[in-house]
Design an enzyme around this catalytic site. Structure first.
Site, mmCIF file in Angstrom:
data_model
loop_
_atom_site.group_PDB
_atom_site.id
_atom_site.type_symbol
_atom_site.label_atom_id
_atom_site.label_comp_id
_atom_site.label_asym_id
_atom_site.label_seq_id
_atom_site.Cartn_x
_atom_site.Cartn_y
_atom_site.Cartn_z
ATOM 1 N N ASP A 51 68.887 18.942 -11.551
ATOM 2 C CA ASP A 51 69.166 20.329 -11.902
ATOM 3 C C ASP A 51 69.496 21.204 -10.700
ATOM 4 O O ASP A 51 69.955 22.332 -10.861
ATOM 5 C CB ASP A 51 68.006 20.937 -12.697
ATOM 6 C CG ASP A 51 66.687 20.932 -11.929
ATOM 7 O OD1 ASP A 51 66.649 20.421 -10.795
ATOM 8 O OD2 ASP A 51 65.687 21.445 -12.473
ATOM 9 N N ASP A 426 56.435 23.796 -5.591
ATOM 10 C CA ASP A 426 55.874 22.959 -6.666
ATOM 11 C C ASP A 426 54.887 21.906 -6.183
ATOM 12 O O ASP A 426 53.911 21.612 -6.874
ATOM 13 C CB ASP A 426 56.963 22.257 -7.483
ATOM 14 C CG ASP A 426 57.837 23.223 -8.259
ATOM 15 O OD1 ASP A 426 57.375 24.356 -8.514
ATOM 16 O OD2 ASP A 426 58.968 22.865 -8.590
#
Length: 735
Positions: A51, A426
């Site tokens: 992505d 993350d």
């Protein structure tokens, strides 16, 4: 209009360059790769789309994934909306590339497995990093005429190319025109979610609809000249998200009540048989007692069309899983109950505990040449097994060799210890002792999913500090930590609770907004809370800093423990401390322009505007917009440097042996060429050090050199992990 991958790069000949070797600091996987497909005609050939980090091809001979788009200079092209492997010519592959609806969008075509590309800019928007990026595949090639392609767009209906992707026109005969490009920065549509040809029936093609209006499924039997909505089947409220057709010509469709990857609460699996014009509900778990979540990934065995696999998505209770059926969906088995995952090659995936089966399982595929070989994607990586057709315990491993799909927020190269300490989005970040090996663990105690700031003590480099946050904008206990062993182990830091905000908003130390800095000798920590504080005893007690506004990104001198520097934006002046951070007062700032506001950023992830030479006290550098300024005397006097380079990001490293300034590294534009540059003479002259094959979409968050290794540069990318470069033999210290 067709074009080569990077036509702008030809202009690089006007700027001097230096040859560099480029490698990745290995972490392994790490991010969301929403789609994985196998070539239907060549054994061992597979493609993976991400992505924000481009696309990969599996090189079976080398046993690693090969990145296909590191040569592009347009960041939007690193978000891949769809990938299609040619069903006639194994070497031909297509990518639909475009990260957001407002960004550049194009179809890329390669005839040599992705080694070289032709690019066609397209008039429809894409969303490779938007909601709904797990849908698809939207791009499909007609197996009876491989010059014909269809693309199901998010907002603007169905599109067709009859010349191998070079030119595109809208399919006016298709019943859905699209909802149009929505307003709002994050607003998007699911649109036409997949295009699937039946390779055994000439002219038969299916298109799925993930918008709330219209039928779930549309069908053409004449190659797209006419279309009909497929009646019946799933009820309203569900969106068709993915589909696959088996050798029995039956189409298996997964459905969700939202486009994901988050927010899906229910779903279904249905099969449509064109010969009988009939639908069948084969959902593994249905009814009022079905767990929350939906179904997205779907695959069928090429050897046996009754062997189906589907994946759940957003099903946290008990866990997301892959379901397997050997009787066309009459009975299903949840594979997580007899599966184990071996993450020893990328141990950070345990996140301090035993790795679960996965989440965001949007992509799922069964190898057409090996019924036992299957793969699924998660939000963290890709997993594969060779035991899909076997009984007993099923073993899965990360299938990530060669994949680096992470976003790096910050990093430091200390004057001692490990050459690199990183701060990731993350997954926290790592101490990197061996760049060829995935680190054993992330920064923990506390674990902060995003590391926003890192600093080290220049004369005591085993002492480091960091700040960070979690996705929920709250932190477990504290957002601050320090290490006394070079980032191997960490200890939490606590500051006294500040005065609560009148509007109820959280304090900066509760969200990761409070940056932390350490003095050169490691004795002083300075935290930018609402009222900045400093500690001389590693956080046991704190005192208020005088004369320093909050959240201005303080810089510590790397060789003089008494000195800290910052910009007081409210009063438009450089300030500095002579007493270890207790007091700040105006520095001379002579020579600087009257407006220092171009250096300001409210983004907690932005690099500090002032950098201190790691090897010389008082030697400072400042970025003001695209300009670079230098002070050799602790901020008293400044001169503009940087030459004709428009600087976006910059960093310092070990200088040439005969220089009294550090090596400068920068992301910037010179003579129309946006690239990575190096200067060995304080910014008067610059050489381009990356090349046309190493651009990584130029999605660069940070650039820094190594204070101990001349020529070494580290690049923090947004989607391609950490890249490091060294001069090729013979490049040396040429200026």
């Amino acid at each position: 209009m067709a074009a080569s991958v990077g036509p702008v790069l030809a202009r690089s000949e006007r700027a001097e360059s230096a040859s560099y070797d480029w490698q990745h600091v290995r972490v392994g996987g790490g991010g969301f790769t929403p789609g994985i497909i196998f070539s239907p005609i060549e054994k061992g050939l597979a493609y993976l789309r991400s992505d924000m980090g481009g696309a990969y091809r599996w090189d079976a001979k080398a046993e690693r994934w090969v990145q296909l788009l590191d040569g592009v200079s347009e960041g939007s092209f690193m978000g891949i909306e769809s990938v299609a492997a040619d069903p006639v010519d194994a070497g031909t592959v297509y990518l639909a590339a475009g990260m957001h609806k407002g960004g550049a969008a194009a179809i890329f075509r390669s005839r040599d497995y992705g080694a070289n590309w032709a690019r066609s800019d397209v008039p429809f928007a894409m969303g490779g990093n938007e909601d709904g990026r797990g849908l698809g595949e939207r791009l499909a090639i007609d197996p009876s005429d491989n010059q014909r392609l269809f693309f199901g767009s998010r907002h603007q209906g169905l599109w067709q190319s009859e010349d191998a992707g070079a030119n595109w026109r809208k399919v006016d005969a298709f019943p859905l025109e699209g909802l149009g490009i929505p307003e709002g920065r994050r607003a998007t549509h699911g649109g036409l979610s997949f295009v699937v040809f039946d390779p055994a029936v000439k002219g038969r093609v299916f298109v799925g609809n993930a918008d709330p209006e219209g039928a779930h499924l549309y069908r053409s039997e004449d190659g797209g000249q006419t279309w009909q909505a497929v009646a019946g089947g799933p009820g309203r409220g569900l969106l068709a998200v993915k589909a696959v057709v088996g050798s029995d010509h039956v189409l298996t469709v997964t459905l969700c009540d939202a486009i994901g990857p988050n927010g899906i609460t229910r779903g279904a699996v249905w099969r449509f048989d064109p010969a009988r014009e009939s639908w069948q509900d084969v959902t593994p778990q249905k009814g009022l007692n079905a767990p929350v979540g939906g179904y997205m990934g779907v695959a069928v065995s090429a050897q046996d069309p009754a062997t189906l696999a589907v994946s759940t998505v957003d099903r946290g209770n008990p866990v997301d899983t892959v379901w397997l059926s050997h009787d066309a969906g009459a009975h299903w088995e949840a594979l997580w109950t007899r599966s184990v995952r071996d993450v020893s090659a990328t141990p950070f995936l345990d996140f301090g505990a035993k790795a679960n089966f996965g989440h965001w399982i949007a992509g799922l595929a069964i190898d057409p040449y090996d019924a036992g070989h299957a793969a699924y994607v998660t939000g963290a990586t890709v997993y594969a097994t060779d035991e899909l057709d076997a009984d007993g315990t099923m073993h899965w491993q990360p299938w990530t060799k060669g994949v680096e799909q992470t976003a790096i927020i910050t990093m430091v190269s200390p004057t001692g210890g490990a050459h690199l300490i990183s701060g990731f989005g993350d997954i926290g970040g790592f101490r990197h002792d061996d760049f060829a090996v995935s680190p054993a663990t992330q920064h923990v105690n506390p674990f902060l999913s995003n590391t926003n700031t890192l600093d080290y003590a220049g004369d005591a480099p085993q002492i480091l500090v960091r700040s960070g946050n979690t996705h929920a904008r709250t932190v477990p206990d504290t957002s601050l930590a320090w290490s006394q062993d070079g980032g191997t182990n960490w200890m939490p830091l606590y500051v006294p609770e500040g005065e609560r905000h009148a509007d109820g908003s959280p304090l900066p130390e509760e969200t990761g907004n409070a940056a932390i800095t350490v003095s050169a000798d490691g004795s002083t920590f300075l935290v930018e809370t609402d009222e900045p504080q400093y500690s001389r005893d590693h956080g046991a007690s704190w005192d208020a800093v005088e004369g320093l506004p909050s959240r201005v990104r303080v810089t510590s001198d790397k060789r003089d423990a008494r000195r800290f520097y910052a910009i007081d934006f409210a009063n438009n002046r450089i300030v500095r401390s002579y007493d270890g951070g207790a007091h700040f007062m105006e520095a001379g700032g002579h020579g600087l322009p009257g407006d220092l506001s171009p250096a300001y950023s409210a983004n907690r992830e932005a690099p500090a505007p002032i950098l201190a030479d790691p090897n010389r006290a008082g030697n400072l550098w400042l970025q003001l917009g695209g300009d670079l300024w230098h002070s050799p005397d602790f901020g008293e006097n400044w001169d503009r440097t940087g030459g004709d380079l428009d600087v976006e990001r910059y960093g310092l490293g070990k200088g040439a042996s005969d220089a009294d300034v550090p090596a400068l590294y920068a992301l910037g534009t010179k003579q129309g060429v946006r690239a990575i540059w190096r200067s060995l003479d304080g910014g008067a002259n610059w050489q381009r050090i990356n090349d046309d094959k190493h651009q990584w979409g130029l999605r660069i968050r940070m650039v820094t050199g190594d204070p101990r290794l001349f020529g070494r540069v580290y690049i923090a990318t947004d989607g391609r992990g950490i890249v490091y470069g060294d001069p090729k033999s013979g490049a040396g210290e040429r200026k």
